[in-house]
Design a protein around this motif. Structure first.
Motif, short mmCIF file in Angstrom:
data_model
loop_
_atom_site.label_atom_id
_atom_site.label_comp_id
_atom_site.label_asym_id
_atom_site.label_seq_id
_atom_site.Cartn_x
_atom_site.Cartn_y
_atom_site.Cartn_z
N LEU A 102 0.88 -1.20 0.03
CA LEU A 102 0.06 0.40 0.33
C LEU A 102 0.96 1.53 -0.32
N CYS A 103 2.37 1.35 0.13
CA CYS A 103 3.01 2.61 1.11
C CYS A 103 3.25 2.59 -0.63
N LEU B 63 2.15 6.38 -6.68
CA LEU B 63 1.21 7.73 -7.32
C LEU B 63 1.38 9.45 -7.37
N LEU B 64 1.46 9.20 -5.71
CA LEU B 64 2.18 10.41 -5.24
C LEU B 64 3.42 11.64 -6.21
N ASN C 257 -11.67 3.13 -5.69
CA ASN C 257 -10.20 3.17 -5.68
C ASN C 257 -9.01 2.44 -5.54
N TRP C 258 -9.86 1.57 -4.89
CA TRP C 258 -8.66 0.01 -4.42
C TRP C 258 -7.38 -0.54 -5.96
N LEU C 259 -8.50 -0.69 -6.37
CA LEU C 259 -7.92 -1.82 -7.80
C LEU C 259 -7.40 -0.69 -8.57
N MET C 260 -6.55 0.53 -8.15
CA MET C 260 -6.00 0.86 -8.88
C MET C 260 -4.42 0.79 -8.55
N ILE C 261 -4.21 0.28 -7.17
CA ILE C 261 -3.66 -0.60 -6.26
C ILE C 261 -2.26 -1.32 -6.98
N LEU C 262 -3.31 -2.56 -7.62
CA LEU C 262 -2.83 -3.77 -8.46
C LEU C 262 -2.63 -3.01 -10.16
N ILE D 292 1.33 -3.70 -10.90
CA ILE D 292 2.04 -4.60 -11.97
C ILE D 292 1.62 -4.11 -13.13
N ILE D 293 0.86 -3.35 -13.58
CA ILE D 293 0.46 -3.11 -15.01
C ILE D 293 1.48 -2.17 -15.36
N ILE D 294 1.97 -1.21 -14.54
CA ILE D 294 2.90 0.37 -14.39
C ILE D 294 4.51 -0.37 -15.21
N PRO D 295 5.14 -2.10 -14.48
CA PRO D 295 5.87 -1.96 -14.64
C PRO D 295 5.99 -2.96 -16.19
N VAL D 296 4.80 -4.23 -16.28
CA VAL D 296 4.69 -4.52 -17.77
C VAL D 296 4.64 -3.46 -18.89
N THR D 297 3.57 -2.93 -18.45
CA THR D 297 3.61 -1.79 -19.93
C THR D 297 4.11 -0.30 -20.16
N HIS D 298 5.28 0.09 -19.64
CA HIS D 298 5.61 0.97 -18.92
C HIS D 298 7.34 0.70 -18.64
#
Length: 616
Positions: free
Chosen positions: A80-81, A87-88, A127-132, A136-142
């Protein structure tokens, strides 16, 4: 070409109003997080071990570790942190760029305040899905974003090799990540909606999907090219700097000391560029995404968020007396900070055996042929062991198990099917039932007559020729397993020519009770915590991807050897060799020997050129 210049002009327009604020924020934020998050992470891990009453984490006790609810709570809070601070950072970048888009100057504290308020919305239930997505998604796609807080996802080499060796599994693996990347790229503008328009993550995903519709592949291409330009500039500066250093080195070739100090400049250059990349990669990538976001919004006729209306009275650090004083001496402060950072980095690197100048104090690295010369011969067979002897490997790693009638055979799998085609478990089969099975045809038809050897047969052949690393693989159905193995070793008087290893620490304890003089090694793929409490282990054998410099140093201080498995790629070999390990276990012993020979007989400059050309 005109479009390219317009794109660059637009990029400068998003930067010029607040470039100073963005640079200061990224430097302070990244270094603050690097200084804070790592010790917090280590402290949290130690706490989670303490909660479970453990000193270390290995394959053997990971099940016990993960059964504790306290551990899961700690892991969840850490994730979570990690998601929040990532995100910050992104929200502050987007906020700063938007202020520039609206031609507003935004003070540092106002930027941090607005970014924090936006990021805090992640804790809302919707907005909890944003944690996933962030984890996971950002390192894979960008891929260029991973230089911030998120490490690149990389499978351990032995797992990836297993996937590659199974065509269907490899296709499924590739298809899975392609699908994840394809679906998630549609969400590329969702954080902009989340940050600038206060949309929920669900609304942001939907709006992003609509905005990118019809432009999906074009936006992917733009971002891909942009990432390529970033990396091109990064490596271009490194290669240009290396060329200048090489010119100085050639001019001063008569001075060995100056040559060595000059070559250290390459390492400093790599360190400086690495720090800059770490600080500004995320902001440079989101600069591109923001340009695409505004362009798509404008061309689609979708309204763009207006200027911030609360910046006039924002607190401005640069107007305070102490800030003006710092600005007056800014050049001295920057120079001192750079020298201090580089000095600390150099001392830290040298202390961890990553120093610039190789003093030649490292002992010889032992090459162990994994299951024999398994790249060229069927694994765990006499031909594979003969092959390892012929190429001059220092040691052979092999696996032993016990049959139903108590015979100690050499076999890795607990089931016979993969290497013999017979679907039977070893502990359910007598040696007479398996001694004529074909254990070579699965590798190559020319090894059709190859059979499963016994440990006694292997020691008869290898005695006096090569050392053995014998891994005991208990299944729970054995009788006096450790005693049987030690008896065979003692029968051949090979106590000083073998190492007995296992993933089960209990096996090592029993071996030490039977014969304390036999060397033992504890095998693990998970290697976190303090392993020096394992008194029955004379050394450790660690999976390559999990090995850290801290682990190697800690083991060496305790007088323990460190072996690393299964190291097959040149990149992996170089990485673990730089850590100062005592031996590597590989399917490619000939390639490992060649690499080590080259390193021993190449000069300092040759080694740095190899690093640069390898883009490491």
């Amino acid at each position: 070409m005109v479009k390219v210049f317009r794109f660059i002009k637009f990029a400068w327009g998003l930067l010029k109003y607040n470039i100073g604020t963005l640079l200061v924020f990224e430097i302070l934020y990244k270094f603050s997080m690097a200084a804070i998050f790592r010790p917090v992470l280590l402290a949290a891990f130690r706490l989670s071990l303490k909660v479970r009453g453990l000193y270390y984490l290995s394959d053997e006790n990971i099940g016990v570790y993960l059964k504790g609810p306290g551990v899961w709570i700690i892991l969840f809070l850490l994730l979570l942190c990690l998601a929040f601070f990532t995100l910050l950072d992104i929200c502050c970048i987007i906020t700063c760029l938007h202020a520039s888009y609206r031609k507003q100057k935004i003070p540092l504290l106002a930027l941090l305040r607005k970014g924090t308020l936006s990021a805090l919305n992640i804790f809302k239930q919707k907005n909890w899905l944003m944690i996933l997505y962030l984890l996971i998604i950002i390192p894979v796609t960008h891929f260029a974003l991973i230089s911030g807080y998120i490490s690149s996802f990389e499978l351990p080499e032995f797992i990836f090799e297993y996937i590659q060796s199974h065509t269907l599994l490899f296709i499924v693996y590739i298809a899975f990540w392609v699908y994840i990347g394809y679906r998630s790229f549609h969400w590329i503008y969702s954080i902009h909606y989340f940050c600038l328009e206060k949309a929920s993550f669900k609304e942001g995903r939907r709006n992003s999907w609509i905005l990118i519709k019809g432009h999906f592949w074009k936006d992917i291409l733009v971002l891909f090219v942009w990432n390529g330009i970033i990396l091109g500039v990064y490596y271009g500066i490194i290669m240009g700097g290396a060329y200048l250093i090489s010119a100085i080195n050639r001019a001063m070739a008569s001075s060995d000391l100056f040559s060595s100090l000059t070559l250290s400049g390459v390492s400093i250059l790599l360190g400086v560029m690495g720090m800059l990349y770490f600080c500004f990669c995320l902001s440079s990538v989101y600069l591109c995404i923001s340009m695409l976001f505004y362009y798509r919004k404008a061309t689609s006729g979708e309204p763009i968020t207006g200027p911030y209306d609360d910046l006039q009275n924002a607190y401005r650090l640069q107007e305070t007396k102490w800030a003006k004083k710092l600005y007056q001496y800014r050049k001295r402060i920057i120079a001192i900070a750079v020298v201090a950072a580089l000095g600390i980095n150099f001392i830290y690197s040298f202390g961890e055996k990553k120093g610039v100048i190789d003093l030649g104090l490292q002992s010889d690295i032992k090459i162990t042929a994994h299951r024999g010369y398994s790249e060229m011969y069927p694994e765990n067979t006499i031909p594979a062991f003969k092959g390892a002897v012929e190429i001059g490997a220092d040691c052979i790693e092999l696996d032993v198990q016990q049959t139903k009638d108590g015979e100690i055979i050499v076999m890795h799998d607990s089931n016979l099917k993969r290497t013999t085609g017979v679907d039977k478990n070893i502990w359910e089969t007598t040696y007479d039932e398996m001694k004529y099975l074909d254990a070579g045809s699965w590798f190559d038809k020319k090894y059709k007559e190859t059979v499963i050897p016994t440990l006694d047969e292997v020691l008869t052949y290898t005695k006096g020729k090569i050392r053995l690393n014998i891994e005991l693989k208990p299944t729970g159905y054995e009788t006096d397993f450790e005693q049987s193995v030690v008896d065979i070793v003692e029968k051949h008087h090979c106590q000083k020519e073998v190492v007995l290893s296992s993933m089960k620490y209990e096996c090592l304890e029993k071996i030490k009770e039977i014969n304390p003089k036999i060397q033992t090694v504890y095998i693990t793929s998970v290697s976190l915590g303090n392993f020096t409490v394992l008194d029955a282990a004379d050394g450790y054998s660690v999976e390559a991807m999990m090995l850290t410099q801290k682990f190697v140093n800690q083991a060496h201080r305790a007088g323990k050897e460190v072996l690393v498995w299964t190291v097959n790629s040149e990149d992996s070999m170089e990485r673990v060799l730089e850590m100062g390990v005592d031996g590597i276990i590989t399917d490619k012993p000939a390639a490992a020997q060649k690499l080590i020979y080259q390193k021993k007989h190449s000069g300092l400059w040759d080694q740095y050129i190899e690093k640069l050309l390898g883009l490491q």
